[in-house]
Design a protein around this motif. Structure first.
Motif, PDB file in Angstrom:
ATOM      1  N   LEU A  90       0.841  -1.200   0.000  1.00  0.00           N
ATOM      2  CA  LEU A  90       0.000   0.000   0.000  1.00  0.00           C
ATOM      3  C   LEU A  90       0.876   1.250   0.000  1.00  0.00           C
ATOM      4  CD1 LEU A  90      -2.768  -1.033   2.551  1.00  0.00           C
ATOM      5  CD2 LEU A  90      -3.032  -0.715   0.079  1.00  0.00           C
ATOM      6  N   VAL A 104      -8.883  -2.494   2.489  1.00  0.00           N
ATOM      7  CA  VAL A 104      -8.487  -1.313   1.708  1.00  0.00           C
ATOM      8  C   VAL A 104      -8.038  -1.736   0.315  1.00  0.00           C
ATOM      9  CG1 VAL A 104      -6.714   0.490   1.524  1.00  0.00           C
ATOM     10  CG2 VAL A 104      -7.982   0.197   3.655  1.00  0.00           C
ATOM     11  N   SER A 105      -7.266  -2.785   0.218  1.00  0.00           N
ATOM     12  CA  SER A 105      -6.793  -3.264  -1.085  1.00  0.00           C
ATOM     13  C   SER A 105      -7.950  -3.734  -1.964  1.00  0.00           C
ATOM     14  CB  SER A 105      -5.776  -4.385  -0.903  1.00  0.00           C
ATOM     15  OG  SER A 105      -4.611  -3.877  -0.294  1.00  0.00           O
ATOM     16  N   ARG A 108      -9.486  -0.628  -3.341  1.00  0.00           N
ATOM     17  CA  ARG A 108      -8.596  -0.093  -4.376  1.00  0.00           C
ATOM     18  C   ARG A 108      -8.697  -0.923  -5.658  1.00  0.00           C
ATOM     19  NH1 ARG A 108      -3.924   2.789  -3.522  1.00  0.00           N
ATOM     20  NH2 ARG A 108      -2.665   1.127  -4.464  1.00  0.00           N
ATOM     21  N   ASP A 111     -11.799  -0.031  -7.346  1.00  0.00           N
ATOM     22  CA  ASP A 111     -11.974   1.419  -7.428  1.00  0.00           C
ATOM     23  C   ASP A 111     -13.359   1.808  -6.908  1.00  0.00           C
ATOM     24  OD1 ASP A 111     -11.272   4.067  -7.879  1.00  0.00           O
ATOM     25  OD2 ASP A 111     -12.016   4.043  -9.949  1.00  0.00           O
ATOM     26  N   ALA A 125      -7.768   7.717   3.160  1.00  0.00           N
ATOM     27  CA  ALA A 125      -8.579   8.143   2.014  1.00  0.00           C
ATOM     28  C   ALA A 125      -8.407   9.642   1.760  1.00  0.00           C
ATOM     29  CB  ALA A 125     -10.043   7.805   2.254  1.00  0.00           C
ATOM     30  N   TYR A 129      -5.348   7.840  -1.200  1.00  0.00           N
ATOM     31  CA  TYR A 129      -4.912   6.487  -1.528  1.00  0.00           C
ATOM     32  C   TYR A 129      -6.041   5.497  -1.773  1.00  0.00           C
ATOM     33  CZ  TYR A 129      -0.383   8.202  -0.001  1.00  0.00           C
ATOM     34  OH  TYR A 129       0.775   8.925   0.131  1.00  0.00           O
ATOM     35  N   VAL A 130      -7.236   5.817  -1.303  1.00  0.00           N
ATOM     36  CA  VAL A 130      -8.401   4.957  -1.482  1.00  0.00           C
ATOM     37  C   VAL A 130      -9.634   5.846  -1.396  1.00  0.00           C
ATOM     38  CG1 VAL A 130      -8.680   4.371   0.995  1.00  0.00           C
ATOM     39  CG2 VAL A 130      -9.441   2.743  -0.756  1.00  0.00           C
ATOM     40  N   ARG A 131     -10.688   5.447  -2.054  1.00  0.00           N
ATOM     41  CA  ARG A 131     -11.955   6.173  -1.940  1.00  0.00           C
ATOM     42  C   ARG A 131     -12.690   5.644  -0.708  1.00  0.00           C
ATOM     43  NH1 ARG A 131     -14.713   4.821  -7.236  1.00  0.00           N
ATOM     44  NH2 ARG A 131     -16.417   5.981  -6.313  1.00  0.00           N
TER      45      ARG A 131
END
Length: 137
Positions: A90, A104-105, A108, A111, A125, A129-131
């Motif tokens: 990450l 989280v992955s 991602r 998306d 977020a 790095y992530v929504r």
């Protein structure tokens, strides 16, 4: 599509008031289109919480998980190799909790916004790095 953090899945199934109106609406909309993802690590995390006495479900953990994953609109997102690899790579700073890293992955990979109340994930977020969507909103 949305991804549900473990506590959000528990809150949604249990009708917990900590789940905000906006988050609840996003979940209900995703359930109607079979687009509410749960990471394959979530059953493991729930079982660990039950075993440690940090979560009580009111029934045997396997039954709760089976019944929950059978609900219309929820699907179990597998831990694909890309998700597994991303979980250890990450970008930026992220804590070492394996379940959070897989969840989280997963978000991602698809998306998709991750619905969570976890402050560390929300900060991650905010750094781009992530929504994510705040589950309390």
């Amino acid at each position: 599509m949305i991804v549900l953090d473990t506590h959000v899945l528990i809150w949604a199934v249990g009708g917990d008031r900590r789940l905000g109106k906006t988050a609840r609406g996003a979940i209900e909309e995703s359930l109607q289109t079979d687009r509410a993802a749960v990471s394959a690590i979530t059953p493991w995390e729930i079982a660990m919480l039950v075993e440690k006495g940090r979560l009580r479900l009111g029934c045997e953990v396997r039954s709760w998980i089976d019944d929950t994953l059978a609900l219309p609109g929820i699907f179990l997102a597998p831990i694909e190799p890309a998700i597994a690899i991303d979980s250890v790579r990450l970008p930026g700073e992220f804590h070492a909790d394996p379940a959070d890293r897989f969840i989280v992955s997963t978000a991602r990979r698809f998306d998709a916004p991750l619905i969570t109340a976890d402050r560390a994930i929300l900060a991650y977020a905010a750094a781009g790095y992530v929504r994510a969507m705040n589950a309390a909103a």
